[in-house]
Scaffold this motif. Structure first.
Motif, PDB file in Angstrom:
ATOM      1  N   TYR A  71       7.224   7.338 -13.474  1.00 42.49           N
ATOM      2  CA  TYR A  71       7.205   7.066 -12.039  1.00 42.49           C
ATOM      3  C   TYR A  71       5.810   7.227 -11.448  1.00 42.49           C
ATOM      4  CZ  TYR A  71       7.394  12.157 -11.600  1.00 42.49           C
ATOM      5  OH  TYR A  71       7.118  13.491 -11.694  1.00 42.49           O
ATOM      6  N   THR A  74       2.274   3.701 -10.742  1.00 43.30           N
ATOM      7  CA  THR A  74       1.507   3.038  -9.676  1.00 43.30           C
ATOM      8  C   THR A  74       0.267   3.839  -9.297  1.00 43.30           C
ATOM      9  OG1 THR A  74       3.650   2.395  -8.823  1.00 43.30           O
ATOM     10  CG2 THR A  74       1.755   1.984  -7.422  1.00 43.30           C
ATOM     11  N   ILE A  75       0.476   5.107  -9.023  1.00 52.34           N
ATOM     12  CA  ILE A  75      -0.607   5.948  -8.518  1.00 52.34           C
ATOM     13  C   ILE A  75      -1.699   6.113  -9.574  1.00 52.34           C
ATOM     14  CG2 ILE A  75       0.490   8.137  -9.127  1.00 52.34           C
ATOM     15  CD1 ILE A  75      -0.347   9.159  -6.390  1.00 52.34           C
ATOM     16  N   ILE A  78      -3.707   2.633 -10.147  1.00 52.15           N
ATOM     17  CA  ILE A  78      -4.670   2.246  -9.109  1.00 52.15           C
ATOM     18  C   ILE A  78      -5.881   3.164  -9.164  1.00 52.15           C
ATOM     19  CG2 ILE A  78      -3.578   3.569  -7.227  1.00 52.15           C
ATOM     20  CD1 ILE A  78      -5.216   0.162  -6.795  1.00 52.15           C
ATOM     21  N   LEU A  79      -5.667   4.448  -9.504  1.00 53.72           N
ATOM     22  CA  LEU A  79      -6.805   5.359  -9.616  1.00 53.72           C
ATOM     23  C   LEU A  79      -7.677   4.980 -10.805  1.00 53.72           C
ATOM     24  CD1 LEU A  79      -5.268   8.802  -8.655  1.00 53.72           C
ATOM     25  CD2 LEU A  79      -6.782   7.344  -7.333  1.00 53.72           C
ATOM     26  N   THR A 111     -11.181  -3.667  -6.609  1.00 51.92           N
ATOM     27  CA  THR A 111     -10.263  -2.536  -6.533  1.00 51.92           C
ATOM     28  C   THR A 111      -9.003  -2.909  -5.765  1.00 51.92           C
ATOM     29  OG1 THR A 111     -12.217  -1.174  -6.394  1.00 51.92           O
ATOM     30  CG2 THR A 111     -10.129  -0.095  -5.970  1.00 51.92           C
ATOM     31  N   THR A 112      -9.197  -3.626  -4.665  1.00 52.83           N
ATOM     32  CA  THR A 112      -8.035  -3.964  -3.847  1.00 52.83           C
ATOM     33  C   THR A 112      -7.506  -5.362  -4.156  1.00 52.83           C
ATOM     34  OG1 THR A 112      -9.564  -4.652  -2.142  1.00 52.83           O
ATOM     35  CG2 THR A 112      -8.580  -2.473  -1.899  1.00 52.83           C
ATOM     36  N   ASN A 113      -7.843  -5.880  -5.332  1.00 52.20           N
ATOM     37  CA  ASN A 113      -7.324  -7.189  -5.727  1.00 52.20           C
ATOM     38  C   ASN A 113      -5.998  -6.980  -6.426  1.00 52.20           C
ATOM     39  OD1 ASN A 113      -6.709  -9.557  -7.046  1.00 52.20           O
ATOM     40  ND2 ASN A 113      -8.832 -10.036  -7.487  1.00 52.20           N
ATOM     41  N   CYS A 114      -4.926  -7.531  -5.844  1.00 52.33           N
ATOM     42  CA  CYS A 114      -3.630  -7.199  -6.422  1.00 52.33           C
ATOM     43  C   CYS A 114      -3.419  -7.850  -7.787  1.00 52.33           C
ATOM     44  CB  CYS A 114      -2.480  -7.513  -5.474  1.00 52.33           C
ATOM     45  SG  CYS A 114      -2.543  -9.105  -4.705  1.00 52.33           S
ATOM     46  N   LEU A 117      -4.173  -4.982 -10.448  1.00 48.48           N
ATOM     47  CA  LEU A 117      -3.072  -4.022 -10.564  1.00 48.48           C
ATOM     48  C   LEU A 117      -1.829  -4.740 -11.083  1.00 48.48           C
ATOM     49  CD1 LEU A 117      -2.067  -1.159 -10.094  1.00 48.48           C
ATOM     50  CD2 LEU A 117      -1.491  -1.779  -7.768  1.00 48.48           C
ATOM     51  N   GLY A 118      -1.636  -5.972 -10.627  1.00 46.71           N
ATOM     52  CA  GLY A 118      -0.476  -6.751 -11.048  1.00 46.71           C
ATOM     53  C   GLY A 118      -0.448  -6.966 -12.549  1.00 46.71           C
ATOM     54  N   LEU A 121       0.547  -3.921 -14.483  1.00 48.68           N
ATOM     55  CA  LEU A 121       1.962  -3.556 -14.332  1.00 48.68           C
ATOM     56  C   LEU A 121       2.876  -4.546 -15.042  1.00 48.68           C
ATOM     57  CD1 LEU A 121       2.025  -2.609 -10.540  1.00 48.68           C
ATOM     58  CD2 LEU A 121       2.268  -1.031 -12.439  1.00 48.68           C
ATOM     59  N   LEU A 122       2.464  -5.827 -15.054  1.00 45.47           N
ATOM     60  CA  LEU A 122       3.336  -6.871 -15.593  1.00 45.47           C
ATOM     61  C   LEU A 122       3.455  -6.845 -17.114  1.00 45.47           C
ATOM     62  CD1 LEU A 122       2.591  -9.979 -13.352  1.00 45.47           C
ATOM     63  CD2 LEU A 122       4.789  -8.874 -13.684  1.00 45.47           C
TER      64      LEU A 122
ATOM     65  N   ILE B 101       7.590  -6.573  -8.900  1.00 42.91           N
ATOM     66  CA  ILE B 101       6.234  -6.034  -8.960  1.00 42.91           C
ATOM     67  C   ILE B 101       5.608  -5.892  -7.571  1.00 42.91           C
ATOM     68  CG2 ILE B 101       5.211  -8.281  -9.287  1.00 42.91           C
ATOM     69  CD1 ILE B 101       3.142  -6.993 -11.006  1.00 42.91           C
ATOM     70  N   VAL B 108      -2.019  -2.071  -2.781  1.00 43.81           N
ATOM     71  CA  VAL B 108      -3.236  -2.845  -2.535  1.00 43.81           C
ATOM     72  C   VAL B 108      -3.055  -3.833  -1.387  1.00 43.81           C
ATOM     73  CG1 VAL B 108      -4.426  -2.654  -4.723  1.00 43.81           C
ATOM     74  CG2 VAL B 108      -2.553  -4.246  -4.506  1.00 43.81           C
TER      75      VAL B 108
END
Lengths: 198, 224
Positions: A71, A74-75, A78-79, A111-114, A117-118, A121-122, B101, B108
């Motif tokens: 769980y 996510t956190i 992103i870090l 950093t803030t480009n989804c 992060l996407g 996660l995918l 997702i 973000v």
């Protein structure tokens, strides 16, 4: 081998990050005005995607999952991405200045480009990605797909510049409608990855 | 004072609607608005994160030093996103599956980081909570509008109930990615037409916080 081709085709064409999954729309609309900035941004994104996968995939598989801390995904991700982007910037600046000059301005935006992060996660929901090398390949394919969409769209926008657009649609609205048509053309690839090997 | 409180709340709903006026948070707007139900789910989840993170960041605004503020904000936001993720998973597994997702990707979403930087880091706790609520409602309404249009045209239903069955043939393309871009483009154009066009300032304010500021297309003038 079959897996490799399937991942490449689905990442670049059928499941294109921008045009099919709506990830990384901000840079897609924002930085696609000129071809050279579009390419610079995409290369930086691809680079960070692969690098982020290199760190987050083992971290999730060998640290979070065995300790049932998934769980925190996510956190933690992103870090890791935020830290990694900073690190890459410092390292590039110190050791490879030409590359830093080329990609430097794009790095803080990532950093803030989804999409980044996407993609990390995918990997865990994609049935084709079963091993670490395949995850790296998937990240590379996602990045290349981003590059392709950006380059094509930069061309489309170049053409738009010279068009006579109704006042109400000028600026962002016509850009979005052009994106709709670009995305429509990518629908033509639907089913390609599955149909290829029966 | 009373006036200020009220205008903080309503600001995000119309005048600075994060989606249609400031054009922030486009990824979830395009991706999950294939049905009205999903749109509300996403809107509520993002609103919760927005209010909580605004309150905490505002409370800590004197403690967090300037150099580390962005990583600090991201950590706070990611914490709340994780909480919301777990709550959604527990309350409605179906919604969790539908948002997929895009639920963790609230981290973000530039609306949240943008409000942290633009508002919560400069204002008190109560005002920041109101700002979060207002922006959240604005976001939810915009998503709902997109969701209703796309669901109605694409599937002929609204919240799952058949509306236009037998009258209009559903256009599946509206549920596919091109439909998302197209409907959003039309809505942004309409928002630009109906709103006050002269006010340039509000267009750029949402993006001043974004690190992409100078490169990004907003400098060319948002909805104009």
């Amino acid at each position: 081998m079959q897996m490799v081709i399937t991942i490449l085709i689905s990442g670049i064409l059928t499941d294109n990050f921008v045009l099919a999954k709506f990830l990384g729309i901000c840079p897609f609309l924002g930085v696609s005005k000129k071809l050279d900035t579009a390419v610079g941004m995409s290369v930086a994104v691809t680079f960070v995607m692969v690098l982020a996968t290199l760190v987050t995939y083992p971290l999730y598989k060998y640290v979070l999952l065995p300790k049932s801390l998934d769980y925190l995904q996510t956190i933690l991700f992103i870090l890791v991405i935020a830290g990694l982007v900073q690190l890459v910037e410092v390292v590039l600046k110190r050791f490879i200045p030409p590359l830093h000059r080329a990609l430097g301005i794009y790095l803080p935006l990532i950093t803030t480009n989804c999409a980044v992060l996407g993609v990390t996660l995918l990997h865990f929901t994609n049935a084709n990605v079963s091993t670490f090398p395949l995850a790296l390949l998937n990240a590379l394919a996602g990045g290349l797909g981003f590059l392709l969409a950006m380059v094509i769209f930069a061309g489309v926008r170049g053409r738009l510049e010279t068009c006579d657009i109704p006042k109400a649609l000028q600026g962002l609205p016509i850009t979005l409608i052009a994106a709709a048509l670009t995305s429509l053309s990518f629908l033509g690839f639907a089913g390609l990855a599955d149909g290829l090997f029966g | 004072m009373k006036n200020e409180t009220l205008s903080t709340l309503t600001n995000g709903i119309l005048k600075e609607n994060p989606v249609l006026r400031l054009v922030l948070g486009t990824c979830p707007t395009l991706a999950i608005t294939t049905s009205a139900t999903n749109a509300i789910g996403m809107g509520v989840a993002a609103t919760l994160v927005l209010i909580c993170s605004n309150v905490v960041i505002s409370a800590l605004r004197k403690v967090i030093s300037d150099q580390v503020r962005i990583p600090a904000y991201i950590t706070i936001i990611a914490g709340f996103v994780t909480i919301v993720q777990m709550v959604v998973k527990a309350l409605s597994p179906a919604l969790d599956a539908a948002l997929g997702i895009y639920l963790p990707l609230i981290v973000v979403n530039c609306i949240i980081l943008g409000r942290a930087e633009m508002f919560a880091s400069k204002n008190g706790v109560v005002l920041s909570a109101l700002d979060g609520l207002g922006m959240g409602i604005g976001f939810t309404l915009a998503l709902l509008l997109m969701g209703c249009i796309r669901e109605l045209l694409g599937a002929g239903t609204l919240f799952g109930f058949p509306i236009t069955a037998g009258l209009i043939e559903p256009m599946t393309i509206m549920l596919l990615p091109p439909g998302g871009f197209f409907v959003f483009g039309i809505l942004v154009a309409l928002a630009g037409l109906t709103g006050k066009r002269k006010k340039q300032g509000s267009n750029t304010s949402g993006c001043a916080s974004c690190p992409a500021g100078e490169l990004c297309g907003k400098s060319e003038g948002g909805t104009e």
